[in-house]
Scaffold this motif. Structure first.
Motif, PDB file in Angstrom:
ATOM      1  N   VAL A  61       0.889  -1.160  -0.008  1.00  0.00           N
ATOM      2  CA  VAL A  61      -0.160   0.002   0.064  1.00  0.00           C
ATOM      3  C   VAL A  61       0.876   1.188   0.053  1.00  0.00           C
ATOM      4  CG1 VAL A  61      -1.382   1.500   1.395  1.00  0.00           C
ATOM      5  CG2 VAL A  61      -2.084  -1.093   1.024  1.00  0.00           C
ATOM      6  N   ILE A  62       1.880   1.309   0.852  1.00  0.00           N
ATOM      7  CA  ILE A  62       2.911   2.548   1.120  1.00  0.00           C
ATOM      8  C   ILE A  62       3.630   2.537  -0.226  1.00  0.00           C
ATOM      9  CG2 ILE A  62       4.743   3.466   2.094  1.00  0.00           C
ATOM     10  CD1 ILE A  62       3.621   2.271   4.704  1.00  0.00           C
ATOM     11  N   GLY A  63       4.153   1.554  -1.030  1.00  0.00           N
ATOM     12  CA  GLY A  63       4.809   1.445  -2.238  1.00  0.00           C
ATOM     13  C   GLY A  63       3.984   2.021  -3.239  1.00  0.00           C
ATOM     14  N   ASN A  64       2.697   1.687  -3.207  1.00  0.00           N
ATOM     15  CA  ASN A  64       1.801   2.132  -4.562  1.00  0.00           C
ATOM     16  C   ASN A  64       1.579   3.664  -4.220  1.00  0.00           C
ATOM     17  OD1 ASN A  64      -0.034   1.514  -6.506  1.00  0.00           O
ATOM     18  ND2 ASN A  64      -1.473   2.384  -5.178  1.00  0.00           N
ATOM     19  N   THR A  65       1.407   4.152  -2.804  1.00  0.00           N
ATOM     20  CA  THR A  65       1.174   5.519  -2.595  1.00  0.00           C
ATOM     21  C   THR A  65       2.434   6.377  -2.892  1.00  0.00           C
ATOM     22  OG1 THR A  65      -0.307   5.024  -0.559  1.00  0.00           O
ATOM     23  CG2 THR A  65       0.767   7.279  -0.655  1.00  0.00           C
ATOM     24  N   ILE A 120       5.492   9.650  -6.674  1.00  0.00           N
ATOM     25  CA  ILE A 120       6.708  10.033  -7.770  1.00  0.00           C
ATOM     26  C   ILE A 120       6.080  10.430  -9.165  1.00  0.00           C
ATOM     27  CG2 ILE A 120       8.510   8.977  -9.021  1.00  0.00           C
ATOM     28  CD1 ILE A 120       8.960   7.408  -6.430  1.00  0.00           C
ATOM     29  N   GLU A 121       5.029   9.880  -9.559  1.00  0.00           N
ATOM     30  CA  GLU A 121       4.628  10.034 -10.867  1.00  0.00           C
ATOM     31  C   GLU A 121       3.782  11.437 -10.966  1.00  0.00           C
ATOM     32  OE1 GLU A 121       4.739   8.521 -13.735  1.00  0.00           O
ATOM     33  OE2 GLU A 121       5.905   6.834 -12.746  1.00  0.00           O
ATOM     34  N   SER A 122       3.342  11.893  -9.800  1.00  0.00           N
ATOM     35  CA  SER A 122       2.912  13.243  -9.868  1.00  0.00           C
ATOM     36  C   SER A 122       3.712  14.446  -9.714  1.00  0.00           C
ATOM     37  CB  SER A 122       1.922  13.457  -8.695  1.00  0.00           C
ATOM     38  OG  SER A 122       2.403  13.378  -7.517  1.00  0.00           O
ATOM     39  N   ARG A 123       5.164  13.958  -9.302  1.00  0.00           N
ATOM     40  CA  ARG A 123       6.198  14.851  -8.980  1.00  0.00           C
ATOM     41  C   ARG A 123       7.208  14.468 -10.127  1.00  0.00           C
ATOM     42  NH1 ARG A 123       7.951  14.827  -3.279  1.00  0.00           N
ATOM     43  NH2 ARG A 123       9.400  16.211  -3.903  1.00  0.00           N
ATOM     44  N   PHE A 130      10.762  11.081  -0.041  1.00  0.00           N
ATOM     45  CA  PHE A 130       9.964   9.919  -0.280  1.00  0.00           C
ATOM     46  C   PHE A 130      10.218   9.026   0.961  1.00  0.00           C
ATOM     47  CE2 PHE A 130      10.532  11.598  -4.632  1.00  0.00           C
ATOM     48  CZ  PHE A 130       9.273  11.823  -4.916  1.00  0.00           C
ATOM     49  N   LEU A 131      11.343   8.950   1.323  1.00  0.00           N
ATOM     50  CA  LEU A 131      11.439   7.874   2.292  1.00  0.00           C
ATOM     51  C   LEU A 131      10.834   8.462   3.896  1.00  0.00           C
ATOM     52  CD1 LEU A 131      15.312   6.876   1.966  1.00  0.00           C
ATOM     53  CD2 LEU A 131      13.147   5.681   1.122  1.00  0.00           C
ATOM     54  N   TYR A 132      11.077   9.873   4.047  1.00  0.00           N
ATOM     55  CA  TYR A 132      10.355  10.404   4.993  1.00  0.00           C
ATOM     56  C   TYR A 132       8.797  10.160   5.078  1.00  0.00           C
ATOM     57  CZ  TYR A 132      14.655  12.931   6.322  1.00  0.00           C
ATOM     58  OH  TYR A 132      15.887  13.127   6.686  1.00  0.00           O
ATOM     59  N   GLY A 187       6.322   2.492  11.125  1.00  0.00           N
ATOM     60  CA  GLY A 187       7.161   3.492  10.305  1.00  0.00           C
ATOM     61  C   GLY A 187       8.285   2.654   9.695  1.00  0.00           C
ATOM     62  N   LEU A 188       8.687   1.608  10.076  1.00  0.00           N
ATOM     63  CA  LEU A 188       9.721   0.825   9.543  1.00  0.00           C
ATOM     64  C   LEU A 188       9.168   0.111   8.287  1.00  0.00           C
ATOM     65  CD1 LEU A 188      11.677  -0.705  12.152  1.00  0.00           C
ATOM     66  CD2 LEU A 188      12.283   1.324  10.781  1.00  0.00           C
ATOM     67  N   LEU A 189       7.822  -0.282   8.277  1.00  0.00           N
ATOM     68  CA  LEU A 189       7.258  -0.936   7.310  1.00  0.00           C
ATOM     69  C   LEU A 189       7.040   0.095   6.135  1.00  0.00           C
ATOM     70  CD1 LEU A 189       4.321  -3.143   8.885  1.00  0.00           C
ATOM     71  CD2 LEU A 189       6.530  -4.043   7.527  1.00  0.00           C
ATOM     72  N   GLY A 190       6.490   1.314   6.648  1.00  0.00           N
ATOM     73  CA  GLY A 190       6.623   2.576   5.559  1.00  0.00           C
ATOM     74  C   GLY A 190       7.916   2.778   4.801  1.00  0.00           C
ATOM     75  N   LEU A 191       8.984   2.906   5.560  1.00  0.00           N
ATOM     76  CA  LEU A 191      10.012   3.028   5.234  1.00  0.00           C
ATOM     77  C   LEU A 191      10.637   2.202   4.163  1.00  0.00           C
ATOM     78  CD1 LEU A 191      12.531   5.120   5.462  1.00  0.00           C
ATOM     79  CD2 LEU A 191      13.357   3.595   7.442  1.00  0.00           C
ATOM     80  N   LEU A 192      10.340   0.930   4.449  1.00  0.00           N
ATOM     81  CA  LEU A 192      10.660  -0.121   3.514  1.00  0.00           C
ATOM     82  C   LEU A 192       9.763  -0.233   2.225  1.00  0.00           C
ATOM     83  CD1 LEU A 192      12.174  -2.885   2.943  1.00  0.00           C
ATOM     84  CD2 LEU A 192      10.689  -4.053   4.009  1.00  0.00           C
ATOM     85  N   GLY A 193       8.650   0.052   2.361  1.00  0.00           N
ATOM     86  CA  GLY A 193       7.687   0.249   1.168  1.00  0.00           C
ATOM     87  C   GLY A 193       8.131   1.569   0.448  1.00  0.00           C
ATOM     88  N   ALA A 194       8.508   2.413   1.048  1.00  0.00           N
ATOM     89  CA  ALA A 194       9.056   3.827   0.139  1.00  0.00           C
ATOM     90  C   ALA A 194      10.458   3.437  -0.449  1.00  0.00           C
ATOM     91  CB  ALA A 194       9.163   4.920   1.308  1.00  0.00           C
ATOM     92  N   TRP A 195      11.145   2.743   0.310  1.00  0.00           N
ATOM     93  CA  TRP A 195      12.502   2.383  -0.238  1.00  0.00           C
ATOM     94  C   TRP A 195      12.216   1.552  -1.631  1.00  0.00           C
ATOM     95  CZ3 TRP A 195      17.677   3.691   0.967  1.00  0.00           C
ATOM     96  CH2 TRP A 195      18.518   3.392   0.429  1.00  0.00           C
TER      97      TRP A 195
END
Length: 288
Positions: free
Chosen positions: A175-179, A184-187, A208-210, A267-275
């Motif tokens: 979910v976070i990766g897709n978000t 990224i596409e919008s920017r 994006f990681l933040y 937060g760590l799951l979000g960080l991993l998804g973003a990475w």
């Protein structure tokens, strides 16, 4: 942090993540409360009944009880003399006339050994077999079937909960990766310009990681709120059940340590998804 630029979208994302994290958290909390309510084995702790020779004297009975009680695997020993057993049997039955016809007390002395709650079913069985070797003991009975069933059920539940937690953690990462991918596409043009003026991938990746971390963190906060709300809503019904069974059950909430695990775990799951999302998409975005 750009979460505040689209609060509704950020709230929806945090809510989805929170629900995904809240499910295993709620099940884990329910399992933990069940274990607390039963006290491991509760009052029905594994008990071993030892029936001694009818000729065993009271002094011998108490000596044997003392020896058994000194074993670290034993939580307690209750002695029941033949007279006590007969008096209890008389009080709980309506066979007073029949008992008066007995010439002697047919009941043997009994030791009720309560095993330590730290023992697993196999260790309880080994203890029972060891105690049965005493020459004064004619028969041993161990009511362990329910213990084995409970132990197997708890083990199965814990494994199922672990599998559920892993699947939902993967869902949170996706979910976070897709978000982050949509962000990224919008920017895209902004990223291309940043790279054009010399911005490195690390510089572009950082915000994006933040964002991924804070999405997961707030998702953990939502999970905490949902779990506590569910606990409070069940508090009164659970207390009614406890009163019906003359018990005292207090639902335990999420403690400080678990709260930190929820927040920073999210937060760590979000960080991993973003990475993962940023690493994949930044490679294909280059200045034209």
């Amino acid at each position: 942090m750009r979460l505040g630029y689209s609060p509704l979208h950020s709230l929806i994302t945090a809510a989805v993540i929170g629900i995904a994290i809240a499910l295993p958290t709620a099940f884990w909390l329910a399992l933990d409360n069940f274990q607390r309510a039963t006290g491991g084995w509760e009052d029905g702790a594994p008990q071993i009944s030892l029936f001694l020779d009818r000729g065993t004297q009271d002094s011998q009975l108490h000596d044997i009880a003392g020896q058994i009680d000194s074993d670290a695997r034993v939580a307690g020993v209750e002695t029941i003399t033949p007279e006590q057993a007969l008096a209890e049997f008389r009080a709980e039955t309506e066979l007073e006339a029949a008992l008066e016809l007995l010439e002697e007390n047919p009941l043997p002395p009994v030791l009720i050994v309560t095993a330590s709650t730290d023992l697993d079913p196999q260790e309880v069985g080994e203890l029972a077999n060891e105690l049965a070797q005493n020459t004064h003991i004619e028969r041993m009975r161990l009511d362990q079937d329910w213990v084995n069933r409970l132990h197997a059920l708890m083990s199965l539940t814990e494994r199922a909960l672990g599998a559920l937690a892993i699947m939902l953690a993967i869902a949170v990462i996706l979910v976070i990766g897709n978000t982050i991918k949509l962000t990224i596409e919008s920017r895209r043009e902004e990223i291309e310009i940043t790279k054009l003026i010399g911005g490195s991938n690390g510089f572009v990746r950082r915000p994006f990681l933040y964002e991924g971390f804070w999405c997961g963190f707030f998702g953990g906060a939502v999970a905490l709120l949902l779990t506590e709300a569910a606990r409070l809503s069940l508090k009164e019904p659970v207390q009614r059940v406890a009163d019906a069974y003359t018990g005292d059950i207090a639902l335990q909430g999420v403690g400080l340590t678990d709260t930190l695990v929820l927040l920073f775990g999210g937060g760590l799951l979000g960080l991993l998804g973003a990475w993962l999302a940023v690493g994949r998409h930044l490679k294909i975005i280059e200045p034209r």
